[in-house]
Design an enzyme around this catalytic site. Structure first.
Site, PDB file in Angstrom:
ATOM      1  N   GLU A 102      -2.733   4.754   8.407  1.00  0.00           N
ATOM      2  CA  GLU A 102      -2.089   3.601   9.059  1.00  0.00           C
ATOM      3  C   GLU A 102      -1.728   2.525   8.044  1.00  0.00           C
ATOM      4  O   GLU A 102      -0.609   1.998   8.046  1.00  0.00           O
ATOM      5  CB  GLU A 102      -3.011   2.986  10.125  1.00  0.00           C
ATOM      6  CG  GLU A 102      -3.323   3.867  11.314  1.00  0.00           C
ATOM      7  CD  GLU A 102      -2.106   4.237  12.135  1.00  0.00           C
ATOM      8  OE1 GLU A 102      -1.031   3.633  11.966  1.00  0.00           O
ATOM      9  OE2 GLU A 102      -2.222   5.157  12.952  1.00  0.00           O
ATOM     10  N   ASN A 156       2.129   1.489   6.889  1.00  0.00           N
ATOM     11  CA  ASN A 156       2.654   0.130   7.062  1.00  0.00           C
ATOM     12  C   ASN A 156       3.300  -0.399   5.791  1.00  0.00           C
ATOM     13  O   ASN A 156       4.315  -1.100   5.854  1.00  0.00           O
ATOM     14  CB  ASN A 156       1.536  -0.816   7.514  1.00  0.00           C
ATOM     15  CG  ASN A 156       1.256  -0.703   9.002  1.00  0.00           C
ATOM     16  OD1 ASN A 156       2.011  -0.077   9.736  1.00  0.00           O
ATOM     17  ND2 ASN A 156       0.179  -1.315   9.441  1.00  0.00           N
ATOM     18  N   ARG A 201       8.059   2.948  16.489  1.00  0.00           N
ATOM     19  CA  ARG A 201       6.717   2.466  16.190  1.00  0.00           C
ATOM     20  C   ARG A 201       6.185   1.831  17.466  1.00  0.00           C
ATOM     21  O   ARG A 201       6.945   1.252  18.250  1.00  0.00           O
ATOM     22  CB  ARG A 201       6.733   1.450  15.046  1.00  0.00           C
ATOM     23  CG  ARG A 201       7.555   1.900  13.847  1.00  0.00           C
ATOM     24  CD  ARG A 201       6.727   1.962  12.586  1.00  0.00           C
ATOM     25  NE  ARG A 201       5.618   2.860  12.693  1.00  0.00           N
ATOM     26  CZ  ARG A 201       5.641   4.142  12.298  1.00  0.00           C
ATOM     27  NH1 ARG A 201       6.720   4.684  11.812  1.00  0.00           N
ATOM     28  NH2 ARG A 201       4.568   4.872  12.398  1.00  0.00           N
TER      29      ARG A 201
HETATM   30  N1  LIG Z   1       1.904  -4.084   4.870  1.00  0.00           N
HETATM   31  C1  LIG Z   1       2.684  -4.789   5.714  1.00  0.00           C
HETATM   32  N2  LIG Z   1       3.674  -5.608   5.232  1.00  0.00           N
HETATM   33  C2  LIG Z   1       4.451  -6.311   6.083  1.00  0.00           C
HETATM   34  N3  LIG Z   1       4.341  -6.294   7.431  1.00  0.00           N
HETATM   35  C3  LIG Z   1       3.383  -5.512   7.977  1.00  0.00           C
HETATM   36  C4  LIG Z   1       2.503  -4.723   7.154  1.00  0.00           C
HETATM   37  N4  LIG Z   1       1.648  -4.065   7.971  1.00  0.00           N
HETATM   38  C5  LIG Z   1       1.967  -4.427   9.228  1.00  0.00           C
HETATM   39  N5  LIG Z   1       3.008  -5.290   9.256  1.00  0.00           N
HETATM   40  C6  LIG Z   1       3.583  -5.945  10.459  1.00  0.00           C
HETATM   41  O1  LIG Z   1       2.622  -5.892  11.500  1.00  0.00           O
HETATM   42  C7  LIG Z   1       3.152  -5.224  12.643  1.00  0.00           C
HETATM   43  C8  LIG Z   1       2.059  -4.449  13.346  1.00  0.00           C
HETATM   44  O2  LIG Z   1       1.578  -3.363  12.542  1.00  0.00           O
HETATM   45  P1  LIG Z   1       0.933  -2.087  13.256  1.00  0.00           P
HETATM   46  O3  LIG Z   1       0.592  -1.078  12.233  1.00  0.00           O
HETATM   47  O4  LIG Z   1      -0.152  -2.543  14.160  1.00  0.00           O
HETATM   48  O5  LIG Z   1       2.120  -1.578  14.191  1.00  0.00           O
HETATM   49  P2  LIG Z   1       3.470  -0.830  13.755  1.00  0.00           P
HETATM   50  O6  LIG Z   1       3.380  -0.353  12.361  1.00  0.00           O
HETATM   51  O7  LIG Z   1       4.606  -1.721  14.088  1.00  0.00           O
HETATM   52  O8  LIG Z   1       3.502   0.410  14.738  1.00  0.00           O
HETATM   53  P3  LIG Z   1       2.580   1.749  14.615  1.00  0.00           P
HETATM   54  O9  LIG Z   1       1.557   1.464  13.541  1.00  0.00           O
HETATM   55  O10 LIG Z   1       1.967   1.920  15.953  1.00  0.00           O
HETATM   56  O11 LIG Z   1       3.498   2.827  14.246  1.00  0.00           O
HETATM   57  C9  LIG Z   1       4.298  -4.392  12.115  1.00  0.00           C
HETATM   58  O12 LIG Z   1       5.271  -4.134  13.097  1.00  0.00           O
HETATM   59  C10 LIG Z   1       4.837  -5.259  10.980  1.00  0.00           C
HETATM   60  O13 LIG Z   1       5.688  -6.270  11.480  1.00  0.00           O
HETATM   61 MG   LIG Z   2       1.739   0.670  11.650  1.00  0.00          MG
END
Ligand SMILES: Nc1ncnc2c1ncn2[C@@H]1O[C@H](COP(=O)(O)OP(=O)(O)OP(=O)(O)O)[C@@H](O)[C@H]1O
Ligand SMILES: [Mg+2]
Lengths: 106, 147
Positions: free
Chosen positions: B50, B54, B111
């Protein structure tokens, strides 16, 4: 990851094998969607019994296919996820959106 | 008092999706030294996957050139494992909102906003520090106890 397909009437069963992460999900979604369109499936079974790893990209893959099937008036079902995979799916409440079915494996 | 780790590792790789599998295997290989249960090992693999995903899909979304991801890990005598995943990407302006279940800035990319929720529920502790325009670090802590 690789996928094999079976068609019975207009219900397509896609059996996914291996690991679902963002890398493999991107490839799988185009492949499955192409097959859905090609056979004009009305029902989709996503057989996850042979998935050894699944993260949130697997959620996205399952939800995306459900959306696609619903958009054309069809439906989708998850088949035989391992306990592990089911835990990830349930965290997002997928079980409230579509059936997760467990069948005896023949 | 700050404890000294029993063992530690560091890895750096470019933000390419093919490296998601590499990252979780590296973390799993390291944690395997503690003889974890299959379930604990799967939890760590999922959480690392995860965090790394990200970095690839969010942090470096619009960047070109070399986009590094840094992963480091340590474990302590009491079985505590700490894994950090760091990027030099866009950063997160509102961390509280980002970690909210189902919050995503990328619904078009299929996502579902569950990454942080999964990290939180599969680890004992998860913390995020971030600076807009500088990057993000996610710290995952899990205690490995052999039954
Ligand atoms: N390393 C990162 N750099 C920049 N923004 C991030 C990062 N990690 C997470 N985010 C932001 O936080 C939000 C939530 O992250 P999360 O992993 O919970 O959900 P997601 O990646 O959108 O979906 P999923 O993980 O369910 O595929 C993301 O949509 C993004 O906007
Ligand atoms: Mg994610």
């Amino acid at each position: 990851m690789y996928i094999d397909y079976k068609l019975k009437g207009n219900v397509l069963t896609a059996s996914l094998h291996g690991e679902i992460d963002h890398h493999s999900a991107v490839i799988a979604r185009t492949e499955i969607d192409t097959e859905i369109d090609r056979v004009k499936a009305v029902g989709l079974n996503l057989d996850l019994s042979d998935i050894s790893f699944c993260d949130s990209s697997g959620l996205g893959l399952v939800m995306g296919r459900l959306k696609k099937m619903r958009a054309s008036g069809g439906s989708a079902v998850v088949l035989n996820p391992s306990e592990r995979v089911e835990k990830v799916l349930r965290l997002a409440g997928i079980d409230t959106l579509m059936p997760i079915k467990k069948e005896e494996l023949k | 008092m700050k404890q000294t780790p029993v063992n530690r590792f560091k890895a750096e790789f470019p933000a390419k999706s093919i490296n998601e599998g590499y990252a979780r295997m590296v973390a799993a290989a390291f944690v395997s030294q503690l003889d974890p249960t299959v379930a604990d090992l799967a939890d760590i693999k999922t959480a690392v996957s995860e965090a790394v995903t990200n970095c690839i899909v969010h942090a470096y979304r619009d960047k070109e050139g070399y986009c590094p991801i840094y992963i480091s890990g340590a474990y302590y005598a009491d079985g505590r494992v700490v894994i950090s995943v760091r990027d030099k990407g866009c950063g997160i302006s509102d961390i509280k909102q980002a970690v909210t279940p189902l919050f995503t800035t990328d619904p078009a990319g299929e996502r579902s906003g569950m990454g942080f929720t999964i990290m939180e529920s599969f680890c004992d502790k998860m913390s995020v520090s971030s600076r807009v325009g500088k990057g993000t670090t996610v710290r995952l802590v899990k205690k490995i106890v052999r039954p």
